[in-house]
Design an enzyme around this catalytic site. Structure first.
Site: not given
Length: 290
Positions: A108, A143, A175, A204, A225
């Site tokens: 597994r 992410k 950002k 951004e 964005d």
């Protein structure tokens, strides 16, 4: 086509797999495999075949170095494909020889690594094959599942995709939450260049209203964005006029369906969290024979 903003994740080492594989090893069997030790003797040998139940791109074979050591060398892995290579449905990807108990112990864990990482590589390859030829650079994001960052980005690379920054230390990205604290983008861009000369600086913006100020700041990469296509077109043209050296990146909930519209902008990077956070395990099976 460039394959990374900074350093591509084009290879991995045993050390990249070990913490996760060891955690999986301890998690999966904290004492004994009570089913297998009840049914089979410790000296029983077997052979296992790793088979493809659908076509895909292999990734994650490096985990076997760790699994071999954790099983005290009782298993020998022989792969017929390398990471990044395509296999067809029905292909035998690898053979495993050794202890039956060890084989059942790692089954597994092995499949979880290979199915997850090969799933990322396979979905990336499909997107790159369709849109990479149109001049779009398909980029990953941060992410990713905790601990899997480098392996997930390696899987994107194996699928033909390109790597964005690996971590917060590798390159700077200003950002919206950073930019909101300053009156002009020139201030944070200047501060970063002063503190970390030579590092790539990305900025951004989320509207055309911010474009002229962003161009004055002269970042290395300008991220658009959540821009719609008309605004992307206007920004693309203005950036090319004002400073064609600035790389353009599009982001914001981008799925494969949205890439067709972006293909009219050759040379742009498109960052897609989709590559790693919407991953389906590839269907692989391990068939054990005595």
């Amino acid at each position: 086509m460039k394959r990374a903003y900074t350093k591509p994740i084009s290879e991995t080492s045993e050390a990249d797999y070990f913490p996760l594989a060891k955690m999986a090893w301890d998690e999966d069997c904290p004492d004994q495999d009570i089913t297998s030790v009840s049914l089979f003797s410790p000296d029983q040998k077997a052979i296992a075949y790793l088979n493809a139940r659908e076509e895909g791109i292999l990734c994650g074979s490096g985990v076997t170095e760790v699994l071999s050591k954790l099983s005290d060398g009782d298993l020998q892995f022989n792969f017929f494909f390398k990471d990044g290579e395509k296999f067809a449905k029905g292909d035998m990807i690898a053979e495993i020889h050794g202890s039956l108990l060890s084989m059942l112990r790692v089954e597994r864990i092995l499949l979880n690594f290979l199915q997850y990482l090969s799933g990322i590589s396979t979905s990336t390859r499909k997107i790159v094959d369709q849109y990479g030829s149109k001049g779009i650079m398909i980029l990953d994001t941060r992410k990713t599942l905790p601990g899997y960052r480098k392996l997930a980005k390696y899987a994107v690379y194996c699928g033909g995709g390109s790597n964005h920054r690996l971590d917060l230390s590798e390159m700077a990205m200003i950002k919206d939450n950073h930019l909101a604290l300053f009156g002009s983008a020139k201030i944070p861009v200047g501060k970063i260049r002063s503190n970390f000369p030579g590092r790539i600086v990305e900025l951004e913006i989320d509207s055309l209203d911010q474009l002229e100020d962003a161009l004055e700041a002269e970042p290395d990469v300008l991220m658009l964005d959540n821009f719609n296509i008309p605004d992307t077109r206007a920004a693309f043209q203005r950036i090319k006029e004002k400073n064609p050296k600035i790389l353009i990146e599009c982001s914001g909930r981008i799925t494969p369906e949205k890439l067709e519209a972006l293909s009219e902008f050759p040379g742009v990077g498109v960052s897609m969290g989709y590559l790693t956070h919407t991953t389906r395990f590839l269907d692989l099976g391990l068939d054990i024979r005595t």
